[in-house]
Enzyme design. Sequence first.
Site, PDB file in Angstrom:
ATOM      1  N   ARG A  72      -2.747   5.858 -14.711  1.00 26.93           N
ATOM      2  CA  ARG A  72      -2.204   5.816 -16.077  1.00 26.93           C
ATOM      3  C   ARG A  72      -2.218   4.410 -16.641  1.00 26.93           C
ATOM      4  NH1 ARG A  72       1.086  10.062 -13.917  1.00 26.93           N
ATOM      5  NH2 ARG A  72       2.711   8.542 -13.375  1.00 26.93           N
ATOM      6  N   GLU A 109       8.925   7.523  -2.604  1.00 22.83           N
ATOM      7  CA  GLU A 109      10.195   8.136  -2.231  1.00 22.83           C
ATOM      8  C   GLU A 109      10.089   8.730  -0.820  1.00 22.83           C
ATOM      9  OE1 GLU A 109      13.468  11.093  -4.346  1.00 22.83           O
ATOM     10  OE2 GLU A 109      11.515  10.738  -5.259  1.00 22.83           O
TER      11      GLU A 109
END
Lengths: 217, 186
Positions: A72, A109
């Site tokens: 992105r 994470e």
Amino acid sequence: MFAAENGLKGDPRLKAISDAITVVPHFPKPGIMFQDITTLVSNHKVFKHTVEIFVDRYRDMDISVVAGVEARGFMFAPSIALGIGAKFIPLRKPGKLPGEVISEAYELEYGKDRLEMHVGAVKPGERALVIDDLVATGGTLSAAIRLLGELPNLCLRLHIVYDLLLQTYCGYCDSGWLERNGAEVVECACVIGLPELKERRLLNGKPLYVLVEPREL
Amino acid sequence: MFAAENGLEGDPRLKAISDAITVVPHFPKPGIMFQDITTLVSNHKVFKHTVEIFVDRFRDMDISVVAGVEARGFMFAPSKALGIRTKFIPLRKPGQLPGEVIAEAYELEYGKDCLEMHVGAVESGERALVIDDLVATGGTLPATIRLLERNGGEVVECACVIGLPALKERRLLNGKPLYVLVEPRA
């Protein structure tokens, strides 16, 4: 720092940018309120505002490198690079860049990932920006900063001397640091940043510039 | 069609673009002469030429959508979209786009891959361009064309920086015009 607290307070472009982001709940997994920027880049006027704000900020900062994080970040960084007359350097997932690369691991994470950059993509001392769409924990940007080489120049020079001594007296060279590219990361810039970053103006010692907070539903 | 045969013969920008590409032999596997465009996008002047050539070509063609293919297409397509004042639509690997998507499979040399696009990213009848860094066999671009058409878009042209010489004989890709700046470097 957030743009609204740094000269752009009340700038209608910031509201337009925020309004153009779409919140997608529970993507890619439950509990995440995903900030989808595809509705921003598909709005020509707002996309143009986004690029303009960054170009206006960095145009006179003597930046020669704009690094964008796959994928992105690639939607924003090249246009910013073109706008300020700098080179665009892609920071990529493992195995995508051909030729000689350096890589940095960063925490997700759950688990780890890696980011790669071409050796020699930047010259020591070049002034660089890192661009991504969103900053949350800063793990990816921190890896990007390490890749570009935030070693102070003094440290680099000391390592060069150290390597020369090693080579002269021991016959080998510990050139791990020299393989780092040695650019100076001037700032990290993202379209979206978590509000807790307001308290934290620096990321790994580097200034952080953010346009808007995440949208809520 | 190649740019040199379509109004840009002798244009020094095309040589500069070609010279800025780096050939990396046997990447990602033996036998492939990889056309590395990172040395192009890191050359501001040449990167700017690339954008200008595409923008000049497409500016007055009433285009309203520029679609770019993940990930190298993302390095080129957004700046073209901004230059011709249109929307940019990313076409992405599976699972990367949130929300409702449509998908198209395409063939790789070994196996298959898939490209996704948001439902409703284009409106019916919108005129679209597809931009990518390189076209070889044309597996990705036909999938892109199908995705845009399924959403009701009309693909006006596919445009790439690099295209295999074999494509010179083949001006159309899936019935759509193909515009290419340079051949691969040897």
